[in-house]
Design an enzyme around this catalytic site. Structure first.
Site, PDB file in Angstrom:
ATOM      1  CG  ASP A   8      -9.783  -5.292 -17.342  1.00  0.00           C
ATOM      2  OD1 ASP A   8      -9.385  -4.190 -16.898  1.00  0.00           O
ATOM      3  OD2 ASP A   8     -10.904  -5.432 -17.873  1.00  0.00           O
ATOM      4  CB  CYS A  66     -12.008  -4.154 -14.664  1.00  0.00           C
ATOM      5  SG  CYS A  66     -13.676  -4.005 -14.004  1.00  0.00           S
TER       6      CYS A  66
HETATM    7  C1  RB5 Z   1     -13.061  -4.080 -20.719  1.00  0.00           C
HETATM    8  O1  RB5 Z   1     -13.245  -3.383 -21.896  1.00  0.00           O
HETATM    9  C2  RB5 Z   1     -14.162  -3.736 -19.728  1.00  0.00           C
HETATM   10  O2  RB5 Z   1     -15.348  -4.381 -20.106  1.00  0.00           O
HETATM   11  C3  RB5 Z   1     -13.760  -4.132 -18.322  1.00  0.00           C
HETATM   12  O3  RB5 Z   1     -12.582  -3.461 -17.981  1.00  0.00           O
HETATM   13  C4  RB5 Z   1     -14.743  -3.842 -17.212  1.00  0.00           C
HETATM   14  O4  RB5 Z   1     -15.169  -2.535 -17.236  1.00  0.00           O
HETATM   15  C5  RB5 Z   1     -15.839  -4.806 -17.065  1.00  0.00           C
HETATM   16  O5  RB5 Z   1     -16.693  -4.707 -16.179  1.00  0.00           O
END
Ligand code: RB5
Length: 145
Positions: A8, A66
């Site tokens: 992400d 992420c």
């Molecule tokens: C995004 O802000 C964040 O919530 C995501 O990258 C991750 O850490 C979720 O577990």
């Protein structure tokens, strides 16, 4: 090895670097499943792409990045055939393969340095499942799918 990867926005920068690392240093065939920029996205949308690639056999292993690695692991593990976990150390990467036959590693792009994540990925891709006593335990996990 054919490896699917996605992130992400929290993991985008490291995802880009890890694609290059896996191709040039580890000789992997990498399927980059996005995103193409660091614009805000929802991590489950990208976790499922990699999880399905692994589940269908299109990729042998998966890498997700992420902010923490946690959300990616929660989402990817919902897909049948996937054994995903958030991993933040090399010993855990080794045990994730040896004992759990993990097939999707989930990394933190915000709290773990790129160099450590590279070593985690290398260990994840190069360590074999031990089988033996772990075989029946992993089968019990998979029976929960
Ligand atoms: C995004 O802000 C964040 O919530 C995501 O990258 C991750 O850490 C979720 O577990």
């Amino acid at each position: 090895m054919r490896v699917a990867i996605a992130s992400d926005h929290g993991g985008f920068e490291q995802k880009q670097a890890l694609v290059a690392y896996m191709e040039s240093e580890l000789g992997c065939e990498v399927i980059d499943m996005g995103p193409d920029s660091d614009a805000s996205v929802d991590y489950p949308d990208f976790a499922v792409k990699v999880a399905e690639a692994v589940s269908t056999g299109d990729a042998e292993r998966g890498v997700l990045v992420c902010g923490t690695g946690i959300g990616m692991a929660l989402a990817a593990d919902k897909v049948a055939g996937v054994r995903a976990s958030s991993i933040t150390s090399v010993p855990f990467a080794e045990l994730f393969r040896q004992h759990n036959n993990g097939n999707v590693v989930c990394l933190s792009g915000r709290f773990v340095e790129l160099e450590l994540n590279e070593q985690i990925v290398k260990t994840f891709l190069e360590t074999e499942f031990e089988g033996g006593r772990h075989e029946a335990r992993v089968a019990k996990i998979m029976a929960l799918d």
